[in-house]
Design a protein around this motif. Structure first.
Motif, mmCIF file in Angstrom:
data_model
loop_
_atom_site.group_PDB
_atom_site.id
_atom_site.type_symbol
_atom_site.label_atom_id
_atom_site.label_comp_id
_atom_site.label_asym_id
_atom_site.label_seq_id
_atom_site.Cartn_x
_atom_site.Cartn_y
_atom_site.Cartn_z
ATOM 1 N N LYS A 80 -19.854 0.957 -6.535
ATOM 2 C CA LYS A 80 -20.402 -0.324 -6.092
ATOM 3 C C LYS A 80 -19.457 -1.085 -5.162
ATOM 4 O O LYS A 80 -19.655 -2.260 -4.902
ATOM 5 C CB LYS A 80 -20.735 -1.193 -7.306
ATOM 6 N N ILE A 81 -18.427 -0.405 -4.663
ATOM 7 C CA ILE A 81 -17.440 -1.033 -3.787
ATOM 8 C C ILE A 81 -17.458 -0.346 -2.419
ATOM 9 O O ILE A 81 -17.420 0.871 -2.326
ATOM 10 C CB ILE A 81 -16.016 -0.922 -4.373
ATOM 11 N N ALA A 82 -17.495 -1.170 -1.365
ATOM 12 C CA ALA A 82 -17.424 -0.664 0.008
ATOM 13 C C ALA A 82 -16.191 -1.259 0.676
ATOM 14 O O ALA A 82 -15.902 -2.443 0.532
ATOM 15 C CB ALA A 82 -18.677 -1.044 0.780
ATOM 16 N N LEU A 83 -15.465 -0.437 1.390
ATOM 17 C CA LEU A 83 -14.311 -0.867 2.172
ATOM 18 C C LEU A 83 -14.756 -0.877 3.626
ATOM 19 O O LEU A 83 -15.180 0.159 4.151
ATOM 20 C CB LEU A 83 -13.136 0.098 1.969
ATOM 21 N N ILE A 84 -14.711 -2.058 4.262
ATOM 22 C CA ILE A 84 -15.187 -2.167 5.640
ATOM 23 C C ILE A 84 -14.115 -2.762 6.542
ATOM 24 O O ILE A 84 -13.220 -3.460 6.079
ATOM 25 C CB ILE A 84 -16.493 -2.982 5.741
ATOM 26 N N LEU A 85 -14.242 -2.467 7.826
ATOM 27 C CA LEU A 85 -13.250 -2.880 8.822
ATOM 28 C C LEU A 85 -13.953 -3.472 10.029
ATOM 29 O O LEU A 85 -14.948 -2.937 10.496
ATOM 30 C CB LEU A 85 -12.435 -1.669 9.277
ATOM 31 N N ARG A 86 -13.407 -4.584 10.510
ATOM 32 C CA ARG A 86 -13.798 -5.137 11.807
ATOM 33 C C ARG A 86 -12.556 -5.787 12.399
ATOM 34 O O ARG A 86 -12.007 -6.726 11.840
ATOM 35 C CB ARG A 86 -14.908 -6.169 11.681
ATOM 36 N N LYS A 87 -12.098 -5.248 13.510
ATOM 37 C CA LYS A 87 -10.907 -5.773 14.172
ATOM 38 C C LYS A 87 -11.161 -7.187 14.667
ATOM 39 O O LYS A 87 -12.211 -7.474 15.218
ATOM 40 C CB LYS A 87 -10.538 -4.897 15.368
ATOM 41 N N ALA A 88 -10.195 -8.057 14.484
ATOM 42 C CA ALA A 88 -10.279 -9.435 14.964
ATOM 43 C C ALA A 88 -9.743 -9.497 16.394
ATOM 44 O O ALA A 88 -8.843 -8.742 16.767
ATOM 45 C CB ALA A 88 -9.472 -10.360 14.067
ATOM 46 N N ASP A 89 -10.300 -10.413 17.188
ATOM 47 C CA ASP A 89 -9.820 -10.601 18.554
ATOM 48 C C ASP A 89 -8.382 -11.109 18.558
ATOM 49 O O ASP A 89 -7.549 -10.641 19.319
ATOM 50 C CB ASP A 89 -10.721 -11.581 19.307
ATOM 51 N N LYS A 90 -8.115 -12.093 17.692
ATOM 52 C CA LYS A 90 -6.770 -12.657 17.561
ATOM 53 C C LYS A 90 -6.387 -12.640 16.082
ATOM 54 O O LYS A 90 -6.591 -13.617 15.369
ATOM 55 C CB LYS A 90 -6.735 -14.085 18.088
ATOM 56 N N PRO A 91 -5.855 -11.509 15.596
ATOM 57 C CA PRO A 91 -5.530 -11.431 14.170
ATOM 58 C C PRO A 91 -4.411 -12.378 13.766
ATOM 59 O O PRO A 91 -3.462 -12.597 14.521
ATOM 60 C CB PRO A 91 -5.105 -9.972 13.974
ATOM 61 N N ASN A 92 -4.546 -12.946 12.591
ATOM 62 C CA ASN A 92 -3.538 -13.819 12.007
ATOM 63 C C ASN A 92 -2.606 -12.931 11.179
ATOM 64 O O ASN A 92 -3.032 -12.346 10.183
ATOM 65 C CB ASN A 92 -4.217 -14.876 11.135
ATOM 66 N N ALA A 93 -1.364 -12.848 11.554
ATOM 67 C CA ALA A 93 -0.410 -11.951 10.897
ATOM 68 C C ALA A 93 -0.226 -12.299 9.410
ATOM 69 O O ALA A 93 0.099 -11.427 8.612
ATOM 70 C CB ALA A 93 0.932 -11.998 11.603
ATOM 71 N N ARG A 94 -0.448 -13.556 9.035
ATOM 72 C CA ARG A 94 -0.268 -13.959 7.642
ATOM 73 C C ARG A 94 -1.462 -13.561 6.786
ATOM 74 O O ARG A 94 -1.334 -13.437 5.574
ATOM 75 C CB ARG A 94 -0.024 -15.448 7.559
ATOM 76 N N LEU A 95 -2.641 -13.403 7.389
ATOM 77 C CA LEU A 95 -3.850 -13.105 6.612
ATOM 78 C C LEU A 95 -4.329 -11.671 6.755
ATOM 79 O O LEU A 95 -4.957 -11.134 5.841
ATOM 80 C CB LEU A 95 -4.989 -14.042 7.044
ATOM 81 N N SER A 96 -4.073 -11.041 7.881
ATOM 82 C CA SER A 96 -4.615 -9.721 8.160
ATOM 83 C C SER A 96 -4.053 -8.665 7.204
ATOM 84 O O SER A 96 -2.862 -8.583 6.990
ATOM 85 C CB SER A 96 -4.294 -9.307 9.590
ATOM 86 N N ASN A 97 -4.944 -7.857 6.656
ATOM 87 C CA ASN A 97 -4.526 -6.756 5.792
ATOM 88 C C ASN A 97 -3.995 -5.588 6.606
ATOM 89 O O ASN A 97 -3.357 -4.693 6.062
ATOM 90 C CB ASN A 97 -5.694 -6.288 4.924
ATOM 91 N N LEU A 98 -4.245 -5.568 7.906
ATOM 92 C CA LEU A 98 -3.762 -4.487 8.762
ATOM 93 C C LEU A 98 -2.340 -4.727 9.263
ATOM 94 O O LEU A 98 -1.631 -3.779 9.569
ATOM 95 C CB LEU A 98 -4.681 -4.330 9.990
ATOM 96 N N LEU A 99 -1.932 -5.982 9.327
ATOM 97 C CA LEU A 99 -0.619 -6.315 9.885
ATOM 98 C C LEU A 99 0.466 -6.533 8.834
ATOM 99 O O LEU A 99 1.603 -6.800 9.180
ATOM 100 C CB LEU A 99 -0.729 -7.567 10.777
ATOM 101 N N ARG A 100 0.127 -6.465 7.585
ATOM 102 C CA ARG A 100 1.129 -6.709 6.543
ATOM 103 C C ARG A 100 2.009 -5.506 6.334
ATOM 104 O O ARG A 100 1.692 -4.414 6.456
ATOM 105 C CB ARG A 100 0.455 -7.035 5.216
#
Length: 100
Positions: A80-100
């Motif tokens: 019942k869990i889906a992992l989804i991705l959508r790149k942000a135009d201007k990612p926030n380094a403090r919030l983004s799970n890709l930049l941590r």
């Protein structure tokens, strides 16, 4: 552009420790759910979505509709869990799970 197998593997590794941010219930994709999903994708880019729907076919349809409506790509679906991705135009380094 579709995700490659190697990219999906790396994203699954990043998503392993994430908790679901958005929960979709029996009422489906309401306007409020779509707004919260959009906010979460803008902030975090990679998120888990919990689908509180028992019927497997309905879950698959909801995930497909969710990805189509939000412009996100499905990385992984387990139960019942889906992992989804959508790149942000201007990612926030403090919030983004890709930049941590």
């Amino acid at each position: 552009m579709p995700l490659t197998a190697d990219r999906k593997k790396a994203l699954r590794t990043l998503g392993h420790n994430l908790k679901p941010i958005v929960t979709i219930g029996d009422k489906g994709l309401s306007e409020g759910v779509m707004e919260e999903l959009d906010r979460a994708l803008n902030d975090h880019e990679l998120i888990k979505v919990k689908l509180a729907v028992n019927e497997r076919d309905v879950r698959k349809e909801l995930i497909a509709e969710l990805c189509r409506a939000s412009g996100a790509e499905l990385v992984q679906e387990i139960g019942k869990i889906a992992l989804i991705l959508r790149k942000a135009d201007k990612p926030n380094a403090r919030l983004s799970n890709l930049l941590r």
